[in-house]
Design a protein around this motif. Structure first.
Motif, PDB file in Angstrom:
ATOM      1  N   SER A 112      48.035  12.050   1.206  1.00 36.39           N
ATOM      2  CA  SER A 112      46.748  12.345   0.565  1.00 36.39           C
ATOM      3  C   SER A 112      45.778  11.197   0.762  1.00 36.39           C
ATOM      4  O   SER A 112      44.589  11.397   1.073  1.00 36.39           O
ATOM      5  CB  SER A 112      46.948  12.616  -0.928  1.00 36.39           C
ATOM      6  N   ALA A 113      46.280   9.968   0.560  1.00 35.91           N
ATOM      7  CA  ALA A 113      45.428   8.786   0.739  1.00 35.91           C
ATOM      8  C   ALA A 113      44.972   8.658   2.191  1.00 35.91           C
ATOM      9  O   ALA A 113      43.800   8.379   2.470  1.00 35.91           O
ATOM     10  CB  ALA A 113      46.186   7.530   0.308  1.00 35.91           C
ATOM     11  N   MET A 114      45.882   8.887   3.131  1.00 32.71           N
ATOM     12  CA  MET A 114      45.548   8.785   4.549  1.00 32.71           C
ATOM     13  C   MET A 114      44.532   9.854   4.950  1.00 32.71           C
ATOM     14  O   MET A 114      43.615   9.597   5.744  1.00 32.71           O
ATOM     15  CB  MET A 114      46.811   8.899   5.403  1.00 32.71           C
ATOM     16  N   TYR A 135      40.898   7.668  19.937  1.00 28.82           N
ATOM     17  CA  TYR A 135      42.001   7.126  19.146  1.00 28.82           C
ATOM     18  C   TYR A 135      41.846   7.505  17.673  1.00 28.82           C
ATOM     19  O   TYR A 135      42.823   7.875  17.006  1.00 28.82           O
ATOM     20  CB  TYR A 135      42.055   5.598  19.265  1.00 28.82           C
ATOM     21  N   CYS A 136      40.616   7.401  17.180  1.00 31.50           N
ATOM     22  CA  CYS A 136      40.355   7.706  15.772  1.00 31.50           C
ATOM     23  C   CYS A 136      40.542   9.186  15.478  1.00 31.50           C
ATOM     24  O   CYS A 136      41.077   9.563  14.435  1.00 31.50           O
ATOM     25  CB  CYS A 136      38.936   7.281  15.400  1.00 31.50           C
ATOM     26  N   LEU A 137      40.091  10.025  16.418  1.00 30.42           N
ATOM     27  CA  LEU A 137      40.276  11.465  16.244  1.00 30.42           C
ATOM     28  C   LEU A 137      41.765  11.816  16.237  1.00 30.42           C
ATOM     29  O   LEU A 137      42.207  12.666  15.457  1.00 30.42           O
ATOM     30  CB  LEU A 137      39.562  12.225  17.359  1.00 30.42           C
ATOM     31  N   GLY A 138      42.524  11.179  17.105  1.00 26.65           N
ATOM     32  CA  GLY A 138      43.967  11.424  17.142  1.00 26.65           C
ATOM     33  C   GLY A 138      44.625  11.053  15.828  1.00 26.65           C
ATOM     34  O   GLY A 138      45.457  11.802  15.296  1.00 26.65           O
ATOM     35  N   SER A 139      44.227   9.903  15.281  1.00 31.23           N
ATOM     36  CA  SER A 139      44.786   9.466  14.005  1.00 31.23           C
ATOM     37  C   SER A 139      44.382  10.415  12.883  1.00 31.23           C
ATOM     38  O   SER A 139      45.178  10.696  11.976  1.00 31.23           O
ATOM     39  CB  SER A 139      44.308   8.044  13.696  1.00 31.23           C
ATOM     40  N   ALA A 140      43.145  10.918  12.936  1.00 30.79           N
ATOM     41  CA  ALA A 140      42.685  11.862  11.911  1.00 30.79           C
ATOM     42  C   ALA A 140      43.488  13.157  11.965  1.00 30.79           C
ATOM     43  O   ALA A 140      43.857  13.722  10.925  1.00 30.79           O
ATOM     44  CB  ALA A 140      41.193  12.154  12.097  1.00 30.79           C
ATOM     45  N   VAL A 141      43.783  13.622  13.174  1.00 27.95           N
ATOM     46  CA  VAL A 141      44.594  14.834  13.335  1.00 27.95           C
ATOM     47  C   VAL A 141      45.998  14.608  12.774  1.00 27.95           C
ATOM     48  O   VAL A 141      46.551  15.466  12.074  1.00 27.95           O
ATOM     49  CB  VAL A 141      44.667  15.257  14.814  1.00 27.95           C
ATOM     50  N   PHE A 142      46.571  13.447  13.062  1.00 32.52           N
ATOM     51  CA  PHE A 142      47.900  13.121  12.520  1.00 32.52           C
ATOM     52  C   PHE A 142      47.868  13.147  10.993  1.00 32.52           C
ATOM     53  O   PHE A 142      48.795  13.657  10.351  1.00 32.52           O
ATOM     54  CB  PHE A 142      48.342  11.732  12.997  1.00 32.52           C
ATOM     55  N   SER A 143      46.817  12.607  10.391  1.00 37.01           N
ATOM     56  CA  SER A 143      46.714  12.555   8.933  1.00 37.01           C
ATOM     57  C   SER A 143      46.637  13.956   8.332  1.00 37.01           C
ATOM     58  O   SER A 143      47.271  14.233   7.314  1.00 37.01           O
ATOM     59  CB  SER A 143      45.479  11.747   8.521  1.00 37.01           C
ATOM     60  N   VAL A 144      45.864  14.829   8.977  1.00 42.09           N
ATOM     61  CA  VAL A 144      45.753  16.207   8.488  1.00 42.09           C
ATOM     62  C   VAL A 144      47.103  16.908   8.575  1.00 42.09           C
ATOM     63  O   VAL A 144      47.535  17.591   7.628  1.00 42.09           O
ATOM     64  CB  VAL A 144      44.693  16.985   9.293  1.00 42.09           C
ATOM     65  N   LEU A 145      47.791  16.748   9.694  1.00 42.63           N
ATOM     66  CA  LEU A 145      49.097  17.398   9.874  1.00 42.63           C
ATOM     67  C   LEU A 145      50.115  16.891   8.857  1.00 42.63           C
ATOM     68  O   LEU A 145      50.882  17.682   8.279  1.00 42.63           O
ATOM     69  CB  LEU A 145      49.608  17.156  11.292  1.00 42.63           C
ATOM     70  N   LEU A 146      50.124  15.594   8.613  1.00 46.66           N
ATOM     71  CA  LEU A 146      51.062  15.033   7.645  1.00 46.66           C
ATOM     72  C   LEU A 146      50.787  15.568   6.248  1.00 46.66           C
ATOM     73  O   LEU A 146      51.719  15.899   5.499  1.00 46.66           O
ATOM     74  CB  LEU A 146      50.965  13.501   7.653  1.00 46.66           C
ATOM     75  N   PHE A 147      49.513  15.668   5.893  1.00 51.88           N
ATOM     76  CA  PHE A 147      49.153  16.182   4.568  1.00 51.88           C
ATOM     77  C   PHE A 147      49.604  17.634   4.412  1.00 51.88           C
ATOM     78  O   PHE A 147      50.208  18.006   3.395  1.00 51.88           O
ATOM     79  CB  PHE A 147      47.644  16.073   4.362  1.00 51.88           C
ATOM     80  N   ILE A 167      44.470  14.981  -6.309  1.00 54.18           N
ATOM     81  CA  ILE A 167      43.095  14.695  -6.711  1.00 54.18           C
ATOM     82  C   ILE A 167      42.959  13.243  -7.160  1.00 54.18           C
ATOM     83  O   ILE A 167      42.012  12.533  -6.774  1.00 54.18           O
ATOM     84  CB  ILE A 167      42.644  15.636  -7.843  1.00 54.18           C
ATOM     85  N   ILE A 168      43.909  12.780  -7.964  1.00 55.17           N
ATOM     86  CA  ILE A 168      43.859  11.403  -8.470  1.00 55.17           C
ATOM     87  C   ILE A 168      43.962  10.404  -7.322  1.00 55.17           C
ATOM     88  O   ILE A 168      43.179   9.452  -7.218  1.00 55.17           O
ATOM     89  CB  ILE A 168      44.982  11.150  -9.493  1.00 55.17           C
ATOM     90  N   VAL A 169      44.936  10.613  -6.429  1.00 53.89           N
ATOM     91  CA  VAL A 169      45.122   9.699  -5.288  1.00 53.89           C
ATOM     92  C   VAL A 169      43.892   9.713  -4.386  1.00 53.89           C
ATOM     93  O   VAL A 169      43.428   8.669  -3.915  1.00 53.89           O
ATOM     94  CB  VAL A 169      46.380  10.093  -4.486  1.00 53.89           C
ATOM     95  N   GLY A 170      43.345  10.904  -4.159  1.00 57.55           N
ATOM     96  CA  GLY A 170      42.165  11.018  -3.308  1.00 57.55           C
ATOM     97  C   GLY A 170      40.967  10.290  -3.871  1.00 57.55           C
ATOM     98  O   GLY A 170      40.235   9.609  -3.141  1.00 57.55           O
ATOM     99  N   MET A 171      40.738  10.405  -5.184  1.00 57.45           N
ATOM    100  CA  MET A 171      39.605   9.733  -5.817  1.00 57.45           C
ATOM    101  C   MET A 171      39.760   8.221  -5.746  1.00 57.45           C
ATOM    102  O   MET A 171      38.804   7.505  -5.449  1.00 57.45           O
ATOM    103  CB  MET A 171      39.482  10.182  -7.276  1.00 57.45           C
ATOM    104  N   ILE A 172      40.968   7.742  -6.010  1.00 58.02           N
ATOM    105  CA  ILE A 172      41.219   6.290  -5.939  1.00 58.02           C
ATOM    106  C   ILE A 172      40.984   5.786  -4.518  1.00 58.02           C
ATOM    107  O   ILE A 172      40.374   4.726  -4.301  1.00 58.02           O
ATOM    108  CB  ILE A 172      42.652   5.967  -6.399  1.00 58.02           C
ATOM    109  N   THR A 173      41.451   6.551  -3.529  1.00 53.12           N
ATOM    110  CA  THR A 173      41.288   6.146  -2.139  1.00 53.12           C
ATOM    111  C   THR A 173      39.825   6.114  -1.736  1.00 53.12           C
ATOM    112  O   THR A 173      39.370   5.160  -1.085  1.00 53.12           O
ATOM    113  CB  THR A 173      42.041   7.121  -1.211  1.00 53.12           C
ATOM    114  N   LEU A 174      39.065   7.137  -2.119  1.00 53.25           N
ATOM    115  CA  LEU A 174      37.649   7.194  -1.757  1.00 53.25           C
ATOM    116  C   LEU A 174      36.868   6.054  -2.408  1.00 53.25           C
ATOM    117  O   LEU A 174      36.034   5.401  -1.757  1.00 53.25           O
ATOM    118  CB  LEU A 174      37.059   8.539  -2.173  1.00 53.25           C
ATOM    119  N   ILE A 175      37.135   5.805  -3.682  1.00 54.56           N
ATOM    120  CA  ILE A 175      36.457   4.703  -4.372  1.00 54.56           C
ATOM    121  C   ILE A 175      36.809   3.372  -3.716  1.00 54.56           C
ATOM    122  O   ILE A 175      35.951   2.502  -3.520  1.00 54.56           O
ATOM    123  CB  ILE A 175      36.843   4.693  -5.867  1.00 54.56           C
TER     124      ILE A 175
END
Length: 322
Positions: A112-114, A135-147, A167-175
């Motif tokens: 979720s954080a990733m 490279y960044c797009l590849g990492s973003a795709v990996f993050s979506v798949l893992l989630f 939701i909690i982890v996502g908010m902490i990560t975004l902040i």
């Protein structure tokens, strides 16, 4: 007799798939981290957009390459996914059950954080830097798949609680992300108490000549620039490179015109990419002084020492932290 319900294939193979994706991610980020520590990750970029992203201030956190933190995240995911598979259910049933439940929850939290962090950086890449990094797009795709896999990869007993945790982890990560990058678009004003130059700007420059130079030159800056040209020193740069702009800010408006500046990007003003290729330039900016390559931003004192400059040294502008 009732037939026992078969276990969905995704439940049986999810840990292996998550582990495989995490290993791919850690290999990519490990490669970029090693390259960054030994030179410049932008040097291995296949596109100009990739160079823009990896040369930007968003590519570092607390002075360390962002890829290093990505490597730690993917490595943790790989361990959490694959390590429990080593436990034998026949002899370690209770331990395996406890480790299985704990590791799934941790994988979901990290994924979720990733995901949130990747989405934030993808937004920055497209709308702030206005560039695309493979490279960044590849990492973003990996993050979506893992989630996604951490959600569908097992039969969660309470998906409501899972949603709340995400939701909690996502908010902490975004902040946290907003806090880490809060100063990227708030450069230090020139003429501050420590005379630090402005930080490299984000986004693309307004023209193919680069960003306007905000600093002025003193006698020492002009004398050093003239000396560098006299001894044959050359500055290889690209108009869109933030750190190339940072180097110009050190010299100031008047002195920059005295430098033997080589524009390496074909889309820049007065481009000479053939000279950059002939000199085997791997990253921007790069100085060649007395036949030696010196990549990266160099303080005026460093350039003076490298070129044998003996003139006035009361330089007005300095690199932040130096």
């Amino acid at each position: 007799m009732r037939r026992r319900r078969s276990t969905p294939w995704i439940y049986r193979w999810s840990r292996y798939i998550i582990g495989a994706i995490a290993v791919l991610g850690l290999l990519e980020t490990a490669f970029l981290t090693v390259v960054e520590f030994t030179g410049s990750a932008a040097a291995v970029c296949p596109t100009t957009g990739c160079q823009i992203v990896l040369e930007s201030e968003y590519a570092k956190i607390f002075g360390l390459p962002l890829t290093l933190f990505g490597f730690l995240g993917y490595t943790t995911m790989a361990i959490l996914a694959l390590a429990p598979l080593l436990l034998k259910e026949e002899t370690q049933k209770d331990l395996k059950s406890q480790v299985d439940n704990t590791s799934w929850l941790l994988m979901f939290a990290i994924a979720s954080a990733m995901l949130v962090f990747s989405l934030y950086l993808t937004y920055v890449m497209f709308f702030t830097l206005q560039a695309v990094c493979p490279y960044c797009l590849g990492s973003a795709v990996f993050s979506v798949l893992l989630f996604v896999l951490t959600i569908i990869g097992r039969d969660w007993p309470d998906r409501g609680q899972l949603f709340f945790t995400g939701i909690i982890v996502g908010m902490i990560t975004l902040i946290g992300a907003l806090g880490v990058y809060a100063n990227v678009n708030n450069p230090v004003a020139n003429g501050s108490a420590d005379n630090s130059i402005v930080q490299p700007p984000a986004g693309r420059p307004p023209s193919n000549a680069g960003w306007p130079i905000s600093t002025s030159s003193g006698e020492a800056e002009i004398a050093l620039a003239q000396h560098l040209t006299a001894v044959g020193a050359k500055n290889y740069s690209a108009y869109w490179c933030p750190h190339c702009h940072e180097q110009k800010e050190l010299f100031g408006r008047e002195a920059v015109s005295e430098i033997d500046y080589i524009e390496c990007d074909p889309g820049g003003k007065n481009p000479q990419p053939q000279l950059c290729q002939a000199a085997q330039i791997q990253g921007y900016p790069t100085w060649i002084i007395n036949g030696e390559q010196y990549p990266g931003v160099r303080s005026l004192s460093e350039l003076a020492a490298l070129s044998g400059y003996q003139g006035p040294s009361n330089f007005k502008n300095v690199l932040p932290g130096r």
